[in-house]
Write a protein that holds these residues in place. Structure first.
Motif, PDB file in Angstrom:
ATOM      1  N   GLN A 115       0.846  -1.182   0.000  1.00  0.00           N
ATOM      2  CA  GLN A 115       0.000   0.000   0.000  1.00  0.00           C
ATOM      3  C   GLN A 115       0.889   1.243   0.000  1.00  0.00           C
ATOM      4  O   GLN A 115       1.879   1.292   0.707  1.00  0.00           O
ATOM      5  N   GLN A 116       0.519   2.227  -0.794  1.00  0.00           N
ATOM      6  CA  GLN A 116       1.312   3.448  -0.875  1.00  0.00           C
ATOM      7  C   GLN A 116       0.591   4.579  -0.150  1.00  0.00           C
ATOM      8  O   GLN A 116      -0.610   4.789  -0.343  1.00  0.00           O
ATOM      9  N   ARG A 117       1.354   5.287   0.650  1.00  0.00           N
ATOM     10  CA  ARG A 117       0.835   6.436   1.388  1.00  0.00           C
ATOM     11  C   ARG A 117       1.832   7.578   1.290  1.00  0.00           C
ATOM     12  O   ARG A 117       3.022   7.381   1.124  1.00  0.00           O
ATOM     13  N   ASP A 118       1.322   8.787   1.454  1.00  0.00           N
ATOM     14  CA  ASP A 118       2.157   9.982   1.411  1.00  0.00           C
ATOM     15  C   ASP A 118       2.168  10.569   2.818  1.00  0.00           C
ATOM     16  O   ASP A 118       1.135  10.968   3.333  1.00  0.00           O
ATOM     17  N   PHE A 119       3.324  10.598   3.428  1.00  0.00           N
ATOM     18  CA  PHE A 119       3.467  11.096   4.797  1.00  0.00           C
ATOM     19  C   PHE A 119       4.087  12.486   4.756  1.00  0.00           C
ATOM     20  O   PHE A 119       5.116  12.693   4.122  1.00  0.00           O
ATOM     21  N   THR A 160       0.538  17.753   0.932  1.00  0.00           N
ATOM     22  CA  THR A 160       1.159  16.487   0.590  1.00  0.00           C
ATOM     23  C   THR A 160       2.517  16.721  -0.054  1.00  0.00           C
ATOM     24  O   THR A 160       2.740  17.758  -0.658  1.00  0.00           O
ATOM     25  N   PRO A 190       4.715   9.414  -2.520  1.00  0.00           N
ATOM     26  CA  PRO A 190       4.257   8.291  -1.700  1.00  0.00           C
ATOM     27  C   PRO A 190       5.315   7.194  -1.591  1.00  0.00           C
ATOM     28  O   PRO A 190       6.160   7.034  -2.474  1.00  0.00           O
ATOM     29  N   THR A 229       5.729   2.971   0.053  1.00  0.00           N
ATOM     30  CA  THR A 229       4.942   1.827   0.502  1.00  0.00           C
ATOM     31  C   THR A 229       5.050   1.691   2.016  1.00  0.00           C
ATOM     32  O   THR A 229       6.011   2.172   2.636  1.00  0.00           O
ATOM     33  N   ILE A 230       4.066   1.037   2.587  1.00  0.00           N
ATOM     34  CA  ILE A 230       4.098   0.763   4.022  1.00  0.00           C
ATOM     35  C   ILE A 230       5.340  -0.073   4.350  1.00  0.00           C
ATOM     36  O   ILE A 230       5.988   0.129   5.371  1.00  0.00           O
ATOM     37  N   ARG A 259      -3.359   2.708  -3.021  1.00  0.00           N
ATOM     38  CA  ARG A 259      -2.631   3.957  -3.272  1.00  0.00           C
ATOM     39  C   ARG A 259      -3.570   5.128  -3.025  1.00  0.00           C
ATOM     40  O   ARG A 259      -4.629   5.222  -3.622  1.00  0.00           O
ATOM     41  N   SER A 260      -3.166   5.999  -2.143  1.00  0.00           N
ATOM     42  CA  SER A 260      -3.955   7.212  -1.916  1.00  0.00           C
ATOM     43  C   SER A 260      -3.386   8.313  -2.807  1.00  0.00           C
ATOM     44  O   SER A 260      -2.171   8.476  -2.894  1.00  0.00           O
ATOM     45  N   SER A 315      -3.214  12.341  -4.090  1.00  0.00           N
ATOM     46  CA  SER A 315      -3.400  13.711  -3.619  1.00  0.00           C
ATOM     47  C   SER A 315      -2.760  14.664  -4.623  1.00  0.00           C
ATOM     48  O   SER A 315      -1.929  14.268  -5.429  1.00  0.00           O
TER      49      SER A 315
END
Length: 103
Positions: A4-8, A38, A42, A44-45, A76-77, A79
């Protein structure tokens, strides 16, 4: 797994985004504006946990795939920070810099 991809986004970048928007408030002509804060980078976890393990020098065993994905898992979120960048904002911190400052 952990794909899973996230943008921190580091909190100081969030604060600076608020400052930019508030500083331009009188120039904004719409009664409502939406801004996505953002980095648009991104990861991955799995990458996040590997980075955390490395910078904390943890000896934990990461067992990716031990728990299956949930039904309808968001992989994938997405933004878009273009409206915020148009006001002159840019993120300053990378994921590693933000994690190091947090830890």
């Amino acid at each position: 797994l952990g794909e899973q991809q996230r943008d921190f986004t580091y909190i100081d970048d969030v604060v600076s985004a608020f400052k930019v928007v508030l500083g331009k408030a009188e120039e904004l002509n719409a009664p409502f504006n939406e801004y996505q804060v953002t980095t648009q980078k991104p990861i991955t976890i799995k990458q996040l946990l590997q980075i955390l393990k490395e910078i904390t020098k943890s000896t934990s065993i990461l067992n990716f795939g031990a728990i299956p994905y949930r039904k309808n898992e968001l992989m994938r979120s997405e933004s878009d920070n273009s409206s915020l960048k148009a006001l002159g904002w840019e993120p300053e911190y990378t994921i590693i810099e933000g994690l190091l400052k947090t830890i």
